[in-house]
Write a protein that holds these residues in place. Structure first.
Motif, PDB file in Angstrom:
ATOM      1  N   ILE A  17     -79.982  31.849 -11.412  1.00 33.69           N
ATOM      2  CA  ILE A  17     -81.355  31.327 -11.314  1.00 33.69           C
ATOM      3  C   ILE A  17     -81.756  31.219  -9.846  1.00 33.69           C
ATOM      4  O   ILE A  17     -82.849  31.626  -9.439  1.00 33.69           O
ATOM      5  CB  ILE A  17     -81.474  29.945 -11.996  1.00 33.69           C
ATOM      6  N   LYS A  18     -80.860  30.675  -9.033  1.00 32.40           N
ATOM      7  CA  LYS A  18     -81.143  30.530  -7.596  1.00 32.40           C
ATOM      8  C   LYS A  18     -81.286  31.887  -6.909  1.00 32.40           C
ATOM      9  O   LYS A  18     -82.112  32.048  -6.008  1.00 32.40           O
ATOM     10  CB  LYS A  18     -80.018  29.739  -6.915  1.00 32.40           C
ATOM     11  N   PHE A  19     -80.504  32.857  -7.354  1.00 32.30           N
ATOM     12  CA  PHE A  19     -80.469  34.152  -6.671  1.00 32.30           C
ATOM     13  C   PHE A  19     -81.608  35.077  -7.100  1.00 32.30           C
ATOM     14  O   PHE A  19     -82.191  35.779  -6.267  1.00 32.30           O
ATOM     15  CB  PHE A  19     -79.123  34.829  -6.934  1.00 32.30           C
ATOM     16  N   PHE A  20     -81.927  35.078  -8.394  1.00 30.68           N
ATOM     17  CA  PHE A  20     -82.861  36.086  -8.908  1.00 30.68           C
ATOM     18  C   PHE A  20     -84.264  35.555  -9.210  1.00 30.68           C
ATOM     19  O   PHE A  20     -85.216  36.327  -9.230  1.00 30.68           O
ATOM     20  CB  PHE A  20     -82.296  36.723 -10.191  1.00 30.68           C
ATOM     21  N   VAL A  21     -84.403  34.277  -9.480  1.00 28.07           N
ATOM     22  CA  VAL A  21     -85.740  33.723  -9.775  1.00 28.07           C
ATOM     23  C   VAL A  21     -86.390  33.288  -8.463  1.00 28.07           C
ATOM     24  O   VAL A  21     -85.990  32.280  -7.867  1.00 28.07           O
ATOM     25  CB  VAL A  21     -85.649  32.538 -10.765  1.00 28.07           C
ATOM     26  N   LYS A  22     -87.367  34.033  -8.024  1.00 29.01           N
ATOM     27  CA  LYS A  22     -87.990  33.766  -6.725  1.00 29.01           C
ATOM     28  C   LYS A  22     -89.129  32.752  -6.816  1.00 29.01           C
ATOM     29  O   LYS A  22     -89.486  32.123  -5.811  1.00 29.01           O
ATOM     30  CB  LYS A  22     -88.524  35.075  -6.136  1.00 29.01           C
ATOM     31  N   ASP A  23     -89.697  32.607  -8.004  1.00 29.62           N
ATOM     32  CA  ASP A  23     -90.797  31.658  -8.204  1.00 29.62           C
ATOM     33  C   ASP A  23     -90.229  30.234  -8.149  1.00 29.62           C
ATOM     34  O   ASP A  23     -89.482  29.807  -9.039  1.00 29.62           O
ATOM     35  CB  ASP A  23     -91.452  31.924  -9.563  1.00 29.62           C
ATOM     36  N   ARG A  24     -90.576  29.485  -7.111  1.00 24.11           N
ATOM     37  CA  ARG A  24     -90.031  28.139  -6.909  1.00 24.11           C
ATOM     38  C   ARG A  24     -90.431  27.186  -8.037  1.00 24.11           C
ATOM     39  O   ARG A  24     -89.636  26.329  -8.445  1.00 24.11           O
ATOM     40  CB  ARG A  24     -90.490  27.583  -5.565  1.00 24.11           C
ATOM     41  N   ASP A  25     -91.657  27.321  -8.537  1.00 22.38           N
ATOM     42  CA  ASP A  25     -92.107  26.442  -9.623  1.00 22.38           C
ATOM     43  C   ASP A  25     -91.310  26.718 -10.894  1.00 22.38           C
ATOM     44  O   ASP A  25     -90.934  25.781 -11.623  1.00 22.38           O
ATOM     45  CB  ASP A  25     -93.601  26.649  -9.889  1.00 22.38           C
ATOM     46  N   LEU A  26     -91.056  28.000 -11.165  1.00 23.93           N
ATOM     47  CA  LEU A  26     -90.269  28.354 -12.347  1.00 23.93           C
ATOM     48  C   LEU A  26     -88.830  27.877 -12.185  1.00 23.93           C
ATOM     49  O   LEU A  26     -88.225  27.365 -13.136  1.00 23.93           O
ATOM     50  CB  LEU A  26     -90.303  29.868 -12.567  1.00 23.93           C
ATOM     51  N   GLN A  27     -88.289  28.028 -10.982  1.00 24.28           N
ATOM     52  CA  GLN A  27     -86.945  27.495 -10.688  1.00 24.28           C
ATOM     53  C   GLN A  27     -86.886  26.006 -11.007  1.00 24.28           C
ATOM     54  O   GLN A  27     -85.954  25.518 -11.650  1.00 24.28           O
ATOM     55  CB  GLN A  27     -86.606  27.708  -9.211  1.00 24.28           C
ATOM     56  N   SER A  28     -87.896  25.291 -10.557  1.00 21.20           N
ATOM     57  CA  SER A  28     -87.941  23.845 -10.767  1.00 21.20           C
ATOM     58  C   SER A  28     -88.000  23.511 -12.257  1.00 21.20           C
ATOM     59  O   SER A  28     -87.310  22.601 -12.726  1.00 21.20           O
ATOM     60  CB  SER A  28     -89.162  23.253 -10.054  1.00 21.20           C
ATOM     61  N   ASP A  29     -88.796  24.271 -13.014  1.00 22.61           N
ATOM     62  CA  ASP A  29     -88.903  24.044 -14.459  1.00 22.61           C
ATOM     63  C   ASP A  29     -87.565  24.272 -15.161  1.00 22.61           C
ATOM     64  O   ASP A  29     -87.176  23.512 -16.056  1.00 22.61           O
ATOM     65  CB  ASP A  29     -89.960  24.971 -15.066  1.00 22.61           C
ATOM     66  N   VAL A  30     -86.875  25.322 -14.731  1.00 20.18           N
ATOM     67  CA  VAL A  30     -85.575  25.654 -15.334  1.00 20.18           C
ATOM     68  C   VAL A  30     -84.558  24.559 -15.035  1.00 20.18           C
ATOM     69  O   VAL A  30     -83.867  24.067 -15.941  1.00 20.18           O
ATOM     70  CB  VAL A  30     -85.061  27.017 -14.831  1.00 20.18           C
ATOM     71  N   PHE A  31     -84.463  24.159 -13.782  1.00 17.67           N
ATOM     72  CA  PHE A  31     -83.471  23.143 -13.409  1.00 17.67           C
ATOM     73  C   PHE A  31     -83.802  21.769 -14.008  1.00 17.67           C
ATOM     74  O   PHE A  31     -82.895  21.000 -14.326  1.00 17.67           O
ATOM     75  CB  PHE A  31     -83.354  23.044 -11.891  1.00 17.67           C
ATOM     76  N   LYS A  32     -85.094  21.503 -14.185  1.00 22.59           N
ATOM     77  CA  LYS A  32     -85.484  20.251 -14.830  1.00 22.59           C
ATOM     78  C   LYS A  32     -84.992  20.228 -16.275  1.00 22.59           C
ATOM     79  O   LYS A  32     -84.472  19.214 -16.755  1.00 22.59           O
ATOM     80  CB  LYS A  32     -87.008  20.114 -14.788  1.00 22.59           C
ATOM     81  N   LEU A  33     -85.133  21.379 -16.964  1.00 26.39           N
ATOM     82  CA  LEU A  33     -84.646  21.496 -18.340  1.00 26.39           C
ATOM     83  C   LEU A  33     -83.130  21.408 -18.390  1.00 26.39           C
ATOM     84  O   LEU A  33     -82.559  20.679 -19.210  1.00 26.39           O
ATOM     85  CB  LEU A  33     -85.121  22.821 -18.942  1.00 26.39           C
ATOM     86  N   PHE A  34     -82.472  22.144 -17.480  1.00 27.75           N
ATOM     87  CA  PHE A  34     -81.006  22.118 -17.425  1.00 27.75           C
ATOM     88  C   PHE A  34     -80.496  20.710 -17.135  1.00 27.75           C
ATOM     89  O   PHE A  34     -79.473  20.273 -17.674  1.00 27.75           O
ATOM     90  CB  PHE A  34     -80.498  23.068 -16.336  1.00 27.75           C
ATOM     91  N   GLY A  35     -81.204  19.998 -16.259  1.00 32.57           N
ATOM     92  CA  GLY A  35     -80.799  18.638 -15.912  1.00 32.57           C
ATOM     93  C   GLY A  35     -80.831  17.708 -17.113  1.00 32.57           C
ATOM     94  O   GLY A  35     -79.931  16.882 -17.303  1.00 32.57           O
ATOM     95  N   LYS A  36     -81.871  17.836 -17.938  1.00 34.62           N
ATOM     96  CA  LYS A  36     -81.974  17.003 -19.143  1.00 34.62           C
ATOM     97  C   LYS A  36     -80.851  17.313 -20.127  1.00 34.62           C
ATOM     98  O   LYS A  36     -80.267  16.401 -20.727  1.00 34.62           O
ATOM     99  CB  LYS A  36     -83.333  17.233 -19.808  1.00 34.62           C
ATOM    100  N   ILE A  37     -80.564  18.609 -20.300  1.00 36.55           N
ATOM    101  CA  ILE A  37     -79.483  19.008 -21.217  1.00 36.55           C
ATOM    102  C   ILE A  37     -78.142  18.526 -20.681  1.00 36.55           C
ATOM    103  O   ILE A  37     -77.304  18.006 -21.429  1.00 36.55           O
ATOM    104  CB  ILE A  37     -79.478  20.542 -21.404  1.00 36.55           C
ATOM    105  N   ASN A  38     -77.948  18.685 -19.370  1.00 33.70           N
ATOM    106  CA  ASN A  38     -76.697  18.269 -18.742  1.00 33.70           C
ATOM    107  C   ASN A  38     -76.495  16.756 -18.807  1.00 33.70           C
ATOM    108  O   ASN A  38     -75.362  16.274 -18.917  1.00 33.70           O
ATOM    109  CB  ASN A  38     -76.680  18.725 -17.281  1.00 33.70           C
ATOM    110  N   LEU A  39     -77.604  16.013 -18.760  1.00 28.71           N
ATOM    111  CA  LEU A  39     -77.547  14.548 -18.823  1.00 28.71           C
ATOM    112  C   LEU A  39     -76.920  14.075 -20.133  1.00 28.71           C
ATOM    113  O   LEU A  39     -76.279  13.022 -20.179  1.00 28.71           O
ATOM    114  CB  LEU A  39     -78.956  13.975 -18.679  1.00 28.71           C
ATOM    115  N   VAL A  40     -77.063  14.865 -21.186  1.00 35.95           N
ATOM    116  CA  VAL A  40     -76.462  14.545 -22.481  1.00 35.95           C
ATOM    117  C   VAL A  40     -75.070  15.157 -22.592  1.00 35.95           C
ATOM    118  O   VAL A  40     -74.109  14.501 -23.011  1.00 35.95           O
ATOM    119  CB  VAL A  40     -77.357  15.055 -23.637  1.00 35.95           C
ATOM    120  N   ALA A  41     -74.954  16.429 -22.189  1.00 35.64           N
ATOM    121  CA  ALA A  41     -73.716  17.185 -22.412  1.00 35.64           C
ATOM    122  C   ALA A  41     -72.541  16.710 -21.562  1.00 35.64           C
ATOM    123  O   ALA A  41     -71.407  16.618 -22.063  1.00 35.64           O
ATOM    124  CB  ALA A  41     -73.964  18.675 -22.161  1.00 35.64           C
ATOM    125  N   LEU A  42     -72.778  16.409 -20.286  1.00 36.27           N
ATOM    126  CA  LEU A  42     -71.671  16.051 -19.400  1.00 36.27           C
ATOM    127  C   LEU A  42     -70.984  14.747 -19.811  1.00 36.27           C
ATOM    128  O   LEU A  42     -69.750  14.714 -19.911  1.00 36.27           O
ATOM    129  CB  LEU A  42     -72.147  15.982 -17.948  1.00 36.27           C
TER     130      LEU A  42
END
Length: 447
Positions: free
Chosen positions: A204-229
């Motif tokens: 995601i960091k390497f290939f997704v150049k759109d910073r807003d889209l990066q932020s949306d992805v990591f925000k989603l991943f963060g929520k999932i990780n908050l439960v999974a970890l």
């Protein structure tokens, strides 16, 4: 030896299986379950929030999930079957007899998973607008069948360490729903999701150049990780609580690290995951590339460590309380000690020890009782006899073999007559001497 012996002299038989298994687990857990869950979650969030960027990224994801799972995942899956069948035929044969119908069901589930993946990938343009939810439901069905594959295989793998009442009842259900089945399944479920987040974030960091889209992805991943970890940590503790005490005591030893190093490395790795998880939630628009790299390699290290530990803590067994690591059934040990191991070894070229065939008989005993874990020479000094037995006399080796499992409880006992034990000691002494003499001569020539 009821089957022909296959040997990988320098690398070691166990290492061959481990390399294939680690790659397969990364794909089967990190991609087939974890990354698929992230992909379908991105699509769902994109539909819900009308975020075309997330939907488009999920679509690109599906291409790579399809390619990786049907190539590397499938090949390494078959590779595990092939390698374990030729290297540990006694073990895989026993598991097939116990879990035939489970494995049969798993193949049907796997085929269904592949069909759903193909349907999911090739129908992105079929359902648009309000009908996008139909496509997303196919994705969730794909996630479920990917998880169901793991749920079936977990019953087989967990039974190798904790067969439970199966050793008494020989019941399929006792073996499958063994004491560590549920904690192991929970642990594998959440490790798949956490692993996927760690693996995918780098790309995601390497290939997704759109910073807003990066932020949306990591925000989603963060929520999932908050439960999974947290659930990963809780299920890991649950799993450790359920394994035999003897197996628990071998955890640090199985990694080859000192207790201090083991603690520091694992604590540091866990901290990296916690920091990364918090960063995705609090600063999703500024996730450092170096942190994503650190999590990426930490996750691979954890998977490698987990697979190494899971395989090693079963020792001296390969199927706990039933079959030793070298394929000898525990119940046959007394008979072999009385009548001889070679006599009952189908593929042994020598059936009886004499003064003339002592070396050859010892070699057959090495193949049948040592080869599963050891090599004569090789990259792992702790398991290469040329290193371990350097300077030992034949009498010392013989004495050590006789009390092997007392000196090292994680090793199977030597099984056979006194003459066979002496033959094995003779072979190990001679072959160790030959290898070290050749090595010293080579060093002398170089100097």
């Amino acid at each position: 030896m009821d089957f022909p012996v296959v040997e990988f002299p320098w690398l070691g038989n166990g290492t061959v299986i481990a390399i294939i298994a680690i790659i397969h687990v990364i794909i089967s857990h990190g991609v087939a379950i974890g990354a698929t869950t992230l992909m379908v979650s991105m699509e769902y969030t994109g539909i819900k929030n009308q975020n075309e960027g997330l939907i488009s990224l999920a679509r690109k994801f599906s291409k790579w999930v399809l390619i990786i799972t049907t190539t590397v995942g499938a090949i390494t899956g078959v590779g595990i079957w092939f390698s374990t069948t030729v290297i540990q035929p006694d073990s895989i044969g026993s598991l097939l007899r116990i879990f035939f119908w489970a494995w049969f069901a798993e193949w049907i589930v796997f085929i269904t998973e592949v069909v759903l993946l193909l349907v999911y990938f090739y129908t992105w343009d079929k359902w648009t607008g309000a009908k996008r939810y139909i496509h997303n439901r196919i994705g969730w069905a794909l996630v479920f069948f990917g998880w169901l594959t793991a749920a079936i295989i977990t019953g087989v793998l967990a039974a190798k360490l904790t067969p439970g009442k199966w050793t008494e009842t020989l019941s399929f259900w006792n073996a499958f729903f063994n004491p560590t089945y549920l904690p192991s399944l929970a642990f594998r479920t959440f490790i798949a999701i956490v692993l996927a987040i760690a693996l995918v974030s780098v790309f995601i960091k390497f290939f997704v150049k759109d910073r807003d889209l990066q932020s949306d992805v990591f925000k989603l991943f963060g929520k999932i990780n908050l439960v999974a970890l947290p659930l990963l940590l809780l299920s890991g503790v649950w799993y450790l609580y359920k394994i035999p005490a003897e197996a628990y005591d071998l955890i640090v030893w199985s990694t080859g690290m000192s207790k201090k190093m083991f603690d520091w490395i694992n604590i540091a790795g866990l901290l990296v995951f916690i920091i990364f998880g918090l960063w995705m939630i609090l600063k999703s628009n500024k996730v450092p590339f170096i942190l994503a790299i650190a999590v990426f390699f930490s996750s691979i290290g954890f998977i490698a460590e987990f697979e190494m530990v899971r395989e090693s803590v079963r020792k001296p067994f390969i199927i706990y309380d039933y079959m030793y690591a070298n394929g000898i059934l525990e119940k046959d040990a007394e008979l072999y000690n009385k009548e001889g191991y070679l006599t009952h070894s189908t593929f042994a070229k020598v059936k009886e020890v004499t003064d003339d065939n002592k070396y050859e008989a010892g070699e057959e005993l090495y193949k049948g009782q040592c080869l599963a874990c050891h090599t004569i020479d090789g990259w792992r000094d702790t398991r290469a006899f040329a290193n371990r037995l350097d300077g030992w006399t034949e009498e010392t080796i013989d004495m050590y073999i006789g009390q092997l499992n007392e000196a090292r409880p994680f090793m199977p006992p030597f099984v056979g007559t006194e003459e066979e034990r002496q033959a094995l000691a003779h072979f190990l002494f001679k072959v160790t001497e030959e290898v070290n003499n050749d090595s010293n001569q080579a060093k002398g020539a170089d100097e």
